[in-house]
Write a protein that holds these residues in place. Structure first.
Motif, PDB file in Angstrom:
ATOM      1  N   ASN A 118       0.855  -1.173   0.000  1.00 20.32           N
ATOM      2  CA  ASN A 118       0.000   0.000   0.000  1.00 20.32           C
ATOM      3  C   ASN A 118       0.906   1.243   0.000  1.00 20.32           C
ATOM      4  N   PRO A 119       0.827   2.168  -0.941  1.00 15.33           N
ATOM      5  CA  PRO A 119      -0.119   2.199  -2.069  1.00 15.33           C
ATOM      6  C   PRO A 119       0.248   1.165  -3.138  1.00 15.33           C
ATOM      7  N   ALA A 120      -0.765   0.595  -3.773  1.00  8.69           N
ATOM      8  CA  ALA A 120      -0.543  -0.381  -4.830  1.00  8.69           C
ATOM      9  C   ALA A 120      -0.160   0.327  -6.126  1.00  8.69           C
ATOM     10  N   SER A 121       0.589  -0.356  -6.993  1.00  3.73           N
ATOM     11  CA  SER A 121       0.964   0.212  -8.282  1.00  3.73           C
ATOM     12  C   SER A 121       1.018  -0.915  -9.294  1.00  3.73           C
ATOM     13  N   ALA A 122       1.175  -0.550 -10.574  1.00  9.76           N
ATOM     14  CA  ALA A 122       1.236  -1.570 -11.625  1.00  9.76           C
ATOM     15  C   ALA A 122       2.425  -2.492 -11.378  1.00  9.76           C
ATOM     16  N   GLU A 123       3.552  -1.899 -10.991  1.00 15.17           N
ATOM     17  CA  GLU A 123       4.783  -2.654 -10.757  1.00 15.17           C
ATOM     18  C   GLU A 123       4.597  -3.666  -9.630  1.00 15.17           C
ATOM     19  N   SER A 124       3.996  -3.210  -8.543  1.00 15.18           N
ATOM     20  CA  SER A 124       3.829  -4.100  -7.398  1.00 15.18           C
ATOM     21  C   SER A 124       2.743  -5.134  -7.670  1.00 15.18           C
ATOM     22  N   GLY A 125       1.743  -4.744  -8.481  1.00 18.65           N
ATOM     23  CA  GLY A 125       0.624  -5.648  -8.768  1.00 18.65           C
ATOM     24  C   GLY A 125       1.081  -6.998  -9.298  1.00 18.65           C
ATOM     25  N   SER A 126       1.994  -6.964 -10.282  1.00 20.85           N
ATOM     26  CA  SER A 126       2.421  -8.224 -10.887  1.00 20.85           C
ATOM     27  C   SER A 126       3.221  -9.065  -9.895  1.00 20.85           C
ATOM     28  N   LEU A 127       3.990  -8.401  -9.026  1.00 18.41           N
ATOM     29  CA  LEU A 127       4.791  -9.141  -8.034  1.00 18.41           C
ATOM     30  C   LEU A 127       3.909  -9.787  -6.971  1.00 18.41           C
ATOM     31  N   CYS A 128       2.730  -9.195  -6.750  1.00 18.71           N
ATOM     32  CA  CYS A 128       1.853  -9.702  -5.695  1.00 18.71           C
ATOM     33  C   CYS A 128       1.078 -10.935  -6.139  1.00 18.71           C
ATOM     34  N   GLU A 129       1.203 -11.299  -7.417  1.00 20.52           N
ATOM     35  CA  GLU A 129       0.458 -12.463  -7.901  1.00 20.52           C
ATOM     36  C   GLU A 129       1.268 -13.742  -7.810  1.00 20.52           C
ATOM     37  N   VAL A 130       2.591 -13.626  -7.667  1.00 20.37           N
ATOM     38  CA  VAL A 130       3.431 -14.828  -7.609  1.00 20.37           C
ATOM     39  C   VAL A 130       3.682 -15.231  -6.155  1.00 20.37           C
ATOM     40  N   PRO A 131       3.595 -16.534  -5.887  1.00 23.13           N
ATOM     41  CA  PRO A 131       3.936 -16.961  -4.526  1.00 23.13           C
ATOM     42  C   PRO A 131       5.448 -17.034  -4.344  1.00 23.13           C
ATOM     43  N   PHE A 132       5.933 -16.737  -3.142  1.00 27.21           N
ATOM     44  CA  PHE A 132       7.356 -16.874  -2.816  1.00 27.21           C
ATOM     45  C   PHE A 132       7.519 -17.997  -1.802  1.00 27.21           C
ATOM     46  N   ARG A 133       8.731 -18.553  -1.746  1.00 32.65           N
ATOM     47  CA  ARG A 133       8.966 -19.677  -0.831  1.00 32.65           C
ATOM     48  C   ARG A 133       9.163 -19.233   0.611  1.00 32.65           C
TER      49      ARG A 133
END
Ligand SMILES: [Zn+2]
Length: 304
Positions: A263-278
């Motif tokens: 927060n705040p969300a952005s286009a750049e962060s949006g794509s990273l938030c869709e992938v799971p991390f280990r």
């Protein structure tokens, strides 16, 4: 000059908790090499060098691992060492540990020995010896401190030989572990919560140790309502602004996955938030560099 010239025998004393954290790391990386730094004290008792390993500094979030090689995150380890040193000025970097149980090679490799020789003979190396612990195999069906076999080696400044320490001269002690820090408070809390799953607790405790050093502003939390575990807090970005970060743990087919939210969300962060991390620490690092990259790009873009 070299106090080690009188050494006739070597004894290793290793804190059980330190060995436990070595084995925990081996459990986490069961197909790639991994390792870390051994810290503690030493003494010369008559002609016996007593090496007292009291802690293990984990490889750090930027460590690189393959089946046959392993590179540690030196910046992270130095940062941790400074923290320990602030409380115990007598602490020494005794040596390293790493594992070969994943590639089946039962001894130190030529590359290992060359590296250790270089370290022990370096002007800036504090000690006249270097201690190396090698994990050589997993013992199926064994638990706790019996679940891996280890070998211990010593190298000395100005001495080409690699000395293996006989198992009879190795003792596991119940001395307190200096590092990883006692995470009992966090772990107790986590354990009393959802499911009591050992894997979850181990992954979280590991993450927490990394996050508390690099991102101390992120705190672990448990949502009582949804029984979801997460980390939350602000991180500083390159332009001096802050982003409010949250890393949520999700159970995904028996495995744990970590999703970052910002927060705040952005286009750049949006794509990273869709992938799971280990792990949560990986998620935080990816998001931080993603957000910084976006800031940099927009700064470059506005200048042209
Ligand atoms: Zn090796």
């Amino acid at each position: 000059m070299n106090a080690m010239r009188d050494v006739r025998s070597v004894r290793i004393e290793i804190a059980g908790g330190a060995l436990q954290s070595v084995f925990d790391e081996c459990d986490r990386y069961d197909s790639n090499e991994t390792g870390g730094r051994m810290v503690g004290h030493f003494a010369l008792v008559r002609n016996t060098l007593v090496v007292r390993a009291r802690g293990v500094i984990e490889p750090g979030p930027k460590a690189r691992r393959t089946r046959t090689s392993f590179f540690q995150d030196g910046d992270y380890q130095t940062e941790v060492f400074r923290r320990i040193e602030a409380e115990d000025p007598t602490i020494e970097h005794l040596g390293n540990w790493h594992t070969h149980h994943v590639n089946g090679y039962p001894n130190l490799s030529g590359g290992d020995v060359a590296t250790y020789r270089r370290i022990v003979n370096h002007d800036l190396h504090n000690l006249d010896f270097f201690y190396a612990l090698l994990v050589t195999s997993r013992r199926e069906g064994r638990a706790d401190l019996d679940r891996y076999t280890v070998r211990h080696y010593l190298l000395f400044r100005g001495d080409e030989e690699v000395y293996e320490v006989d198992a009879r001269n190795v003792r596991i002690t119940d001395e307190a572990t200096i590092w990883p820090r006692d995470v009992a408070v966090t772990e107790d809390r986590l354990q009393s919560d959802v499911g009591q799953r050992r894997l979850a607790v181990a992954v979280r405790a590991h993450d927490q140790r990394i996050l508390e050093v690099i991102y101390p502003s992120l705190k672990p939390r448990l949502s009582a309502r949804s029984e979801t575990f997460f980390w939350k807090g602000p991180i500083a970005l390159v332009d001096g602004t802050e982003a409010e970060l949250r890393v949520v743990e999700v159970e995904d087919e028996e495995k744990l996955a970590y999703y970052p939210r910002v927060n705040p969300a952005s286009a750049e962060s949006g794509s990273l938030c869709e992938v799971p991390f280990r792990s949560a620490s990986e998620a935080v690092r990816a998001l931080e560099s993603g957000l910084n990259r976006a800031i940099y790009k927009s700064a470059v873009g506005s200048e042209s």
